[in-house]
Design a protein around this motif. Structure first.
Motif, mmCIF file in Angstrom:
data_model
loop_
_atom_site.group_PDB
_atom_site.id
_atom_site.type_symbol
_atom_site.label_atom_id
_atom_site.label_comp_id
_atom_site.label_asym_id
_atom_site.label_seq_id
_atom_site.Cartn_x
_atom_site.Cartn_y
_atom_site.Cartn_z
ATOM 1 N N UNK A 342 0.832 -1.217 0.000
ATOM 2 C CA UNK A 342 0.000 0.000 0.000
ATOM 3 C C UNK A 342 0.862 1.260 0.000
ATOM 4 N N UNK A 343 1.954 1.222 0.773
ATOM 5 C CA UNK A 343 2.831 2.400 0.843
ATOM 6 C C UNK A 343 3.357 2.737 -0.554
ATOM 7 N N UNK A 344 3.769 1.710 -1.271
ATOM 8 C CA UNK A 344 4.300 1.936 -2.630
ATOM 9 C C UNK A 344 3.188 2.466 -3.535
ATOM 10 N N UNK A 345 1.994 1.857 -3.388
ATOM 11 C CA UNK A 345 0.848 2.292 -4.201
ATOM 12 C C UNK A 345 0.531 3.773 -3.955
ATOM 13 N N UNK A 346 0.751 4.220 -2.741
ATOM 14 C CA UNK A 346 0.440 5.618 -2.418
ATOM 15 C C UNK A 346 1.622 6.553 -2.684
ATOM 16 N N UNK A 347 2.642 6.050 -3.345
ATOM 17 C CA UNK A 347 3.727 6.921 -3.805
ATOM 18 C C UNK A 347 4.866 7.097 -2.816
ATOM 19 N N UNK A 348 4.891 6.338 -1.743
ATOM 20 C CA UNK A 348 6.010 6.446 -0.799
ATOM 21 C C UNK A 348 7.178 5.599 -1.292
ATOM 22 N N UNK A 349 8.370 6.073 -1.025
ATOM 23 C CA UNK A 349 9.514 5.204 -1.213
ATOM 24 C C UNK A 349 9.681 4.495 0.132
ATOM 25 N N UNK A 350 9.299 3.238 0.162
ATOM 26 C CA UNK A 350 9.204 2.556 1.456
ATOM 27 C C UNK A 350 10.509 1.882 1.842
ATOM 28 N N UNK A 351 10.880 2.040 3.106
ATOM 29 C CA UNK A 351 11.965 1.213 3.649
ATOM 30 C C UNK A 351 11.317 0.262 4.658
ATOM 31 N N UNK A 352 11.854 -0.948 4.702
ATOM 32 C CA UNK A 352 11.164 -1.985 5.449
ATOM 33 C C UNK A 352 12.122 -2.716 6.368
ATOM 34 N N UNK A 353 11.640 -3.047 7.559
ATOM 35 C CA UNK A 353 12.431 -3.920 8.421
ATOM 36 C C UNK A 353 11.603 -5.160 8.736
ATOM 37 N N UNK A 354 12.194 -6.326 8.507
ATOM 38 C CA UNK A 354 11.524 -7.566 8.930
ATOM 39 C C UNK A 354 12.446 -8.252 9.921
ATOM 40 N N UNK A 355 11.930 -8.516 11.091
ATOM 41 C CA UNK A 355 12.768 -9.042 12.160
ATOM 42 C C UNK A 355 12.061 -10.165 12.891
ATOM 43 N N UNK A 356 12.819 -11.214 13.185
ATOM 44 C CA UNK A 356 12.262 -12.262 14.052
ATOM 45 C C UNK A 356 12.990 -12.173 15.381
ATOM 46 N N UNK A 357 12.279 -11.824 16.416
ATOM 47 C CA UNK A 357 12.892 -11.693 17.748
ATOM 48 C C UNK A 357 12.093 -12.522 18.746
ATOM 49 N N UNK A 358 12.519 -12.489 19.997
ATOM 50 C CA UNK A 358 11.754 -13.189 21.031
ATOM 51 C C UNK A 358 10.870 -12.187 21.778
ATOM 52 N N UNK A 359 9.727 -12.673 22.233
ATOM 53 C CA UNK A 359 8.804 -11.788 22.958
ATOM 54 C C UNK A 359 9.331 -11.477 24.363
ATOM 55 N N UNK A 360 10.099 -12.410 24.925
ATOM 56 C CA UNK A 360 10.731 -12.243 26.247
ATOM 57 C C UNK A 360 11.857 -13.291 26.321
ATOM 58 N N UNK A 361 12.660 -13.344 27.386
ATOM 59 C CA UNK A 361 13.802 -14.270 27.374
ATOM 60 C C UNK A 361 13.361 -15.737 27.241
ATOM 61 N N UNK A 362 14.244 -16.507 26.624
ATOM 62 C CA UNK A 362 14.045 -17.962 26.496
ATOM 63 C C UNK A 362 13.727 -18.600 27.844
ATOM 64 N N UNK A 363 14.515 -18.158 28.857
ATOM 65 C CA UNK A 363 14.364 -18.782 30.181
ATOM 66 C C UNK A 363 13.022 -18.478 30.833
ATOM 67 N N UNK A 364 12.275 -17.538 30.281
ATOM 68 C CA UNK A 364 10.930 -17.244 30.785
ATOM 69 C C UNK A 364 9.864 -17.725 29.797
ATOM 70 N N UNK A 365 10.284 -18.600 28.876
ATOM 71 C CA UNK A 365 9.323 -19.166 27.925
ATOM 72 C C UNK A 365 8.967 -18.226 26.784
ATOM 73 N N UNK A 366 9.887 -17.359 26.406
ATOM 74 C CA UNK A 366 9.645 -16.428 25.294
ATOM 75 C C UNK A 366 9.299 -17.155 23.999
ATOM 76 N N UNK A 367 8.533 -16.494 23.179
ATOM 77 C CA UNK A 367 8.115 -17.075 21.889
ATOM 78 C C UNK A 367 8.534 -16.130 20.766
ATOM 79 N N UNK A 368 8.764 -16.684 19.573
ATOM 80 C CA UNK A 368 9.172 -15.802 18.476
ATOM 81 C C UNK A 368 8.080 -14.812 18.076
ATOM 82 N N UNK A 369 8.516 -13.663 17.659
ATOM 83 C CA UNK A 369 7.591 -12.639 17.205
ATOM 84 C C UNK A 369 8.202 -12.040 15.929
#
Ligand code: FAD
Length: 439
Positions: A342-369
Motif C-alpha cells: 500500500x505504501x508503494x501504491x500511495x507513492x512512498x519510497x518505502x523502507x522496510x524492516x523484517x525481524x524475528x525476535x523473542x517476545x521475552x527471554x528464552x528462560x521465561x518461555x519467550x516465543x518468536x515474534x
C-alpha cells in the motif's frame, strides 16, 4: 429534541448513550429491525466454537436495559422503510404486526451497518451454507452443528472472520478446509501471510489460496481448477458491504468506496442527518484518503462522535490507521497503517524492516515474534506494521499505533522508555531493533 436512530448494535447504541450523557431531556428512539440489540458481534466465532457458552454474555443487553439505565426507547423488529428529509418524517414497519407507523425527528442517525456479501456461486443458497454477520446467523450455525454433527467444514474467504471460524470449526472436531481467492489475510503483505498459511497447515487446516469456488453441491465444493473438497457445512466469509439503500433513497451521498460519506462530525450531506458505524466510509490518517474499514472499534467511536455533535459537544473524528488484530489458535496477527504494498501504491519510497525476535527471554518461555515495519525513506516516519507471533503482539502493535498516530519517526522507537522485566519483555525490545534498522 427528538432524536431517531436507525440500527441498535454498536454505532446506534453508542450514539444514543452519548446523546443521553450530554442531554438529559432529549427524546431518544432507536428502531431496529432485528430481535437482538447491542450484542458482542466480535465474540460470535468464540461462542460458536464453545469457548464460552452463555448466550447472555453474547447478547448482554435488551431494550429494557436501555430504557431503565438511559431512558432510551429501542423498538426491536421495527424496520425503517423510508425517510422524508424535507418534513423530517419516517415510515416504519412493525415486523411483528405488519403495521406501518409514522414518526418524526429533529435529528436522525443512520447506523444501519453492513451486510454479508453472498458471492455468485452456484449452490450458495443450500441449507448447509452460512454467513456470519449477526446473532441469527450465529444461532443458525450453532443449531446446524448441534443437530447434524458435521465432520467436514469448508470456509470460503481468508479474512479475519474466515480464519477465526477455521479455529472454531476445528475446536468442534471438524476437518477444516480454507479456500481463499487471493492470499491469506488481505491487507497483509505476502511475505508475512506465508507465516499464517504455514501455521494453519501445521494445525491441520487444508489451505487453498489463489483459488475460486465454482460450485457448492450436496457433497462439497468444486473449485475452479476442478479440485473437489468434501463439505458438510460451508461458511461464506467473503466480505461485507455497507447497508446504504435506505440512505441512498433519502438523498444521502455515498463516497468513493460506496459507503456513506460523512464529515468529521459524522454529518451527511442531508440537513440534520448523521451517520456512523459500518455504513460509513472513514479516512486513512496517513494518506488522508477515504477507505472502507468496518470494525467494531471504529463503529463505537463514530457512534459516540455522532452523539457528541448532535448535542453540540463538537468532537471530531481523526480517521483510522486501519488497525486490526485477530487470533488463530495460539497465533496472533496484527496490522496497522500501510502495508509495504500500500505504501508503494500511495507513492512512498518505502523502507522496510523484517525481524524475528523473542517476545521475552528464552528462560521465561519467550516465543518468536515476527515484525514487519514500514517507514518513509525520505522522512523516516513510520507508516505501518504487521506482526505475527504467539504473545506480546498486541502490545507491540499498540505501541506502533500510538507512534504512527503521533507521527513518530523510526528513530523514536529506540528512545521509548518501554517496560522491561523478564516475565514480560527483553531489555532491548523488538521495537528497539526496528528503530535501529529504520532510522
Ligand atoms: P451492525 O452491527 O451491522 O448493526 C446495524 C444494525 O442496523 C443491524 O442490527 C440491522 O438490523 C439494523 N438495520 C439496518 N437497516 C435497518 C432498517 N432499515 N431499519 C431498522 N434497523 C435496521 N470488529 C472489531 O473491531 N474487532 C473484532 O474482533 C471484530 N470481530 C468480528 C467478528 C465477526 C464474526 C463479525 C461479524 C464482526 C466483527 N467485527 C469486529 C466487526 C463489528 O462487529 C462491526 O464493526 C460492528 O458490529 C458494526 O456495528 P454497527 O452498529 O455499525 O453495524
Amino acid at each position: 429534541m427528538r432524536v431517531v436512530i436507525i440500527g441498535a448494535v454498536a454505532a446506534g447504541t453508542s450514539a444514543a448513550t452519548e446523546i443521553r450523557r450530554n442531554n438529559k431531556s432529549a427524546e431518544i428512539v432507536i428502531y431496529e429491525k432485528d430481535k437482538y440489540i447491542s450484542y458482542a458481534g466480535c465474540g460470535m466465532p468464540y461462542y460458536i466454537g464453545n469457548e464460552f457458552n452463555d448466550f447472555s454474555d453474547l447478547v448482554p443487553r435488551d431494550a429494557d436495559f436501555f430504557k431503565h439505565k438511559n431512558n432510551i426507547d429501542i423498538l426491536i423488529e421495527h424496520e425503517v422503510l423510508s425517510i422524508n428529509s424535507k418534513d423530517k418524517t419516517l415510515l416504519i414497519k412493525n415486523l411483528m404486526t405488519e403495521e406501518t407507523i409514522q414518526d418524526s425527528y429533529d435529528k436522525l442517525v443512520i447506523a444501519t451497518g453492513a451486510v454479508s456479501i453472498i458471492p455468485n456461486i452456484k449452490g450458495s443458497e443450500r441449507s448447509n451454507v452460512f454467513v456470519l454477520r449477526n446473532i441469527n446467523d450465529t444461532n443458525s450455525i450453532k443449531e446446524f452443528i448441534e443437530k447434524g454433527n458435521p465432520k467436514k467444514a469448508v470456509v470460503i474467504g481468508g479474512g479475519f472472520i474466515g480464519l477465526e471460524m477455521c479455529e472454531s470449526f476445528n475446536n468442534l472436531g471438524m476437518d477444516v478446509t480454507l479456500i481463499a481467492r487471493s492470499s491469506i489475510s488481505k491487507g497483509i503483505d505476502k511475505d508475512m501471510s506465508v507465516y499464517i498459511e504455514e501455521y494453519l497447515k501445521e494445525k491441520g487446516i487444508t489451505v487453498y489460496t489463489g483459488t475460486n469456488t465454482s460450485e457448492i453441491n450436496d457433497k462439497g465444493i468444486i473449485l475452479e481448477d476442478g479440485n473437489f473438497v468434501e463439505a458438510e457445512i460451508v461458511l461464506l466469509a467473503t466480505g461485507i458491504k455497507p447497508n446504504v439503500e435506505l440512505a441512498e433513497k433519502t438523498g444521502v451521498k455515498l463516497g468513493v468506496t460506496g459507503a456513506i460519506k460523512v464529515d468529521k462530525h459524522m454529518k451527511t450531506n442531508v440537513h440534520d442527518v448523521y451517520s456512523c458505524g459500518d455504513c460509513i466510509e472513514v479516512y486513512n490518517t496517513i494518506t488522508g484518503k477515504p477507505i472502507y474499514r468496518p470494525l467494531g472499534s471504529t463503529a463505537n467511536k463514530t457512534g459516540t462522535i455522532a452523539g457528541s455533535n448532535i448535542t453540540g459537544k463538537g468532537d471530531e473524528f481523526r480517521g483510522v490507521l486501519g488497525t486490526g488484530i485477530y487470533r488463530i489458535f495460539d497465533m496472533t496477527v496484527g496490522q496497522t497503517g500501510l502495508s509495504e504494498e500500500e505504501a508503494i501504491k500511495h507513492g512512498y519510497e518505502a523502507v522496510v524492516s523484517i525481524d524475528k525476535k523473542m517476545s521475552k527471554p528464552d528462560y521465561m518461555g519467550g516465543k518468536p515474534i515476527i515484525m514487519k515495519t514500514v517507514a518513509d525513506k525520505k522522512t523516516r516516519k513510520l507508516l505501518g506494521a504487521q506482526i505475527v507471533g504467539y504473545e506480546g503482539v498486541d502490545k507491540r502493535l499498540d505501541v506502533l499505533v500510538t507512534a504512527i498516530t503521533l507521527k513518530a519517526k523510526a528513530v523514536d522507537l529506540i528512545h521509548l522508555d518501554l517496560a522491561y522485566s523478564p516475565p514480560y519483555s527483553l531489555p532491548r525490545d523488538p521495537l528497539y531493533y526496528t528503530g535501529i534498522k529504520l532510522r
